[in-house]
Design a protein around this motif. Sequence first.
Motif, short mmCIF file in Angstrom:
data_model
loop_
_atom_site.label_atom_id
_atom_site.label_comp_id
_atom_site.label_asym_id
_atom_site.label_seq_id
_atom_site.Cartn_x
_atom_site.Cartn_y
_atom_site.Cartn_z
N GLN A 77 13.93 0.50 4.54
CA GLN A 77 12.69 0.48 3.76
C GLN A 77 11.66 -0.46 4.41
OE1 GLN A 77 14.11 -0.70 -0.08
NE2 GLN A 77 14.22 1.43 -0.82
N VAL A 78 12.12 -1.62 4.85
CA VAL A 78 11.21 -2.56 5.50
C VAL A 78 10.72 -1.99 6.82
CG1 VAL A 78 11.06 -4.86 6.55
CG2 VAL A 78 12.25 -4.57 4.38
N ARG A 79 11.61 -1.35 7.56
CA ARG A 79 11.23 -0.73 8.83
C ARG A 79 10.17 0.36 8.61
NH1 ARG A 79 16.09 1.47 11.00
NH2 ARG A 79 16.88 -0.63 10.75
N ARG A 80 10.33 1.15 7.54
CA ARG A 80 9.37 2.21 7.22
C ARG A 80 8.03 1.61 6.81
NH1 ARG A 80 7.67 5.24 2.74
NH2 ARG A 80 7.18 7.40 3.27
N THR A 81 8.07 0.54 6.02
CA THR A 81 6.84 -0.12 5.60
C THR A 81 6.08 -0.69 6.80
OG1 THR A 81 7.87 -0.70 3.50
CG2 THR A 81 5.89 -1.92 4.11
N ILE A 82 6.79 -1.27 7.72
CA ILE A 82 6.16 -1.81 8.93
C ILE A 82 5.53 -0.68 9.74
CG2 ILE A 82 6.61 -2.94 11.15
CD1 ILE A 82 8.68 -4.66 9.66
N GLY A 83 6.24 0.43 9.84
CA GLY A 83 5.69 1.59 10.56
C GLY A 83 4.41 2.11 9.91
N LEU A 85 2.34 0.38 8.04
CA LEU A 85 1.28 -0.61 8.26
C LEU A 85 0.69 -0.50 9.66
CD1 LEU A 85 2.77 -3.73 6.45
CD2 LEU A 85 0.73 -2.45 5.80
N ARG A 86 1.56 -0.25 10.64
CA ARG A 86 1.06 -0.07 12.01
C ARG A 86 0.20 1.19 12.12
NH1 ARG A 86 6.55 -1.62 15.35
NH2 ARG A 86 6.31 -3.88 15.13
N LEU A 87 0.63 2.27 11.44
CA LEU A 87 -0.16 3.50 11.42
C LEU A 87 -1.52 3.27 10.76
CD1 LEU A 87 -0.35 6.58 11.90
CD2 LEU A 87 0.67 6.86 9.63
N ARG A 88 -1.53 2.53 9.65
CA ARG A 88 -2.79 2.22 8.97
C ARG A 88 -3.72 1.42 9.86
NH1 ARG A 88 -4.33 -2.35 6.05
NH2 ARG A 88 -5.95 -1.95 4.52
N ARG A 89 -3.16 0.42 10.57
CA ARG A 89 -3.99 -0.39 11.47
C ARG A 89 -4.58 0.47 12.59
NH1 ARG A 89 -1.03 -5.19 14.30
NH2 ARG A 89 -0.02 -3.43 15.27
N PHE A 90 -3.79 1.41 13.12
CA PHE A 90 -4.27 2.30 14.17
C PHE A 90 -5.40 3.19 13.64
CE2 PHE A 90 -4.11 6.53 16.16
CZ PHE A 90 -4.48 6.18 17.45
N ILE A 91 -5.22 3.77 12.45
CA ILE A 91 -6.24 4.65 11.87
C ILE A 91 -7.52 3.87 11.61
CG2 ILE A 91 -6.83 6.00 9.82
CD1 ILE A 91 -3.91 6.92 9.75
N LYS A 92 -7.41 2.63 11.09
CA LYS A 92 -8.61 1.83 10.83
C LYS A 92 -9.30 1.42 12.13
CE LYS A 92 -9.31 -0.75 7.36
NZ LYS A 92 -10.26 -0.01 6.58
N THR A 93 -8.55 1.32 13.23
CA THR A 93 -9.17 0.98 14.52
C THR A 93 -9.93 2.17 15.08
OG1 THR A 93 -7.38 -0.57 14.97
CG2 THR A 93 -8.69 0.14 16.85
N VAL A 94 -9.34 3.35 14.99
CA VAL A 94 -9.96 4.55 15.55
C VAL A 94 -11.07 5.07 14.65
CG1 VAL A 94 -9.52 6.93 16.28
CG2 VAL A 94 -7.86 5.15 16.80
N PHE A 95 -10.83 5.08 13.35
CA PHE A 95 -11.81 5.59 12.37
C PHE A 95 -12.15 4.49 11.38
CE2 PHE A 95 -9.06 9.26 13.48
CZ PHE A 95 -9.99 10.01 14.16
N PRO A 96 -13.01 3.54 11.74
CA PRO A 96 -13.28 2.41 10.83
C PRO A 96 -14.07 2.79 9.58
CG PRO A 96 -14.68 2.30 12.76
CD PRO A 96 -13.72 3.44 12.99
N PHE A 97 -14.68 3.96 9.57
CA PHE A 97 -15.50 4.35 8.42
C PHE A 97 -14.68 5.01 7.32
CE2 PHE A 97 -15.68 7.38 11.88
CZ PHE A 97 -15.21 8.55 11.29
N ILE A 98 -13.43 5.35 7.56
CA ILE A 98 -12.57 5.96 6.54
C ILE A 98 -12.05 4.84 5.62
CG2 ILE A 98 -10.41 7.20 6.09
CD1 ILE A 98 -10.81 8.67 8.69
N PRO A 99 -12.27 4.96 4.31
CA PRO A 99 -11.84 3.90 3.39
C PRO A 99 -10.34 3.99 3.08
CG PRO A 99 -12.99 5.59 2.19
CD PRO A 99 -13.06 5.98 3.64
N ILE A 100 -9.54 3.31 3.83
CA ILE A 100 -8.09 3.27 3.61
C ILE A 100 -7.76 1.89 3.05
CG2 ILE A 100 -5.82 3.33 4.64
CD1 ILE A 100 -6.92 5.11 6.80
N ARG A 101 -7.06 1.87 1.94
CA ARG A 101 -6.69 0.58 1.34
C ARG A 101 -5.24 0.34 1.45
NH1 ARG A 101 -10.46 -1.15 -3.49
NH2 ARG A 101 -12.37 -0.46 -2.57
#
Length: 101
Positions: A77-83, A85-101
């Motif tokens: 579960q922790v490994r999935r959560t970390i994954g 979070l990394r995906l969210r950080r990548f999406i926010k880096t590539v598409f900063p205008f998408i409102p992801i919380r």
Amino acid sequence: MTWKSPFIAFLALTVAAPAMALPPPEDQPEEVARTEIITEARSPIDNKPLNAAEYAALQAQLQEGQPVNLRDQVSPQVRRTIGLLRLRRFIKTVFPFIPIR
């Protein structure tokens, strides 16, 4: 009247406690703490208590660069959560205008 001001200032400075900046006597000096032999330690990986031999072996293993298997110590579960979070950080880096919380 002019002699009273310097006299009062001198008196106030000499009556003040001179050892206010010293540490309390029960504090251990740093020189003593540096020479203290550690007989109990905690693992830097999982914070479990170790004896001196286990700690020395773990430190040698970490310094040699041998991989410590951390995947077995982290729950899926922790490994999935970390994954995620990394995906969210990548999406926010590539598409900063998408409102992801």
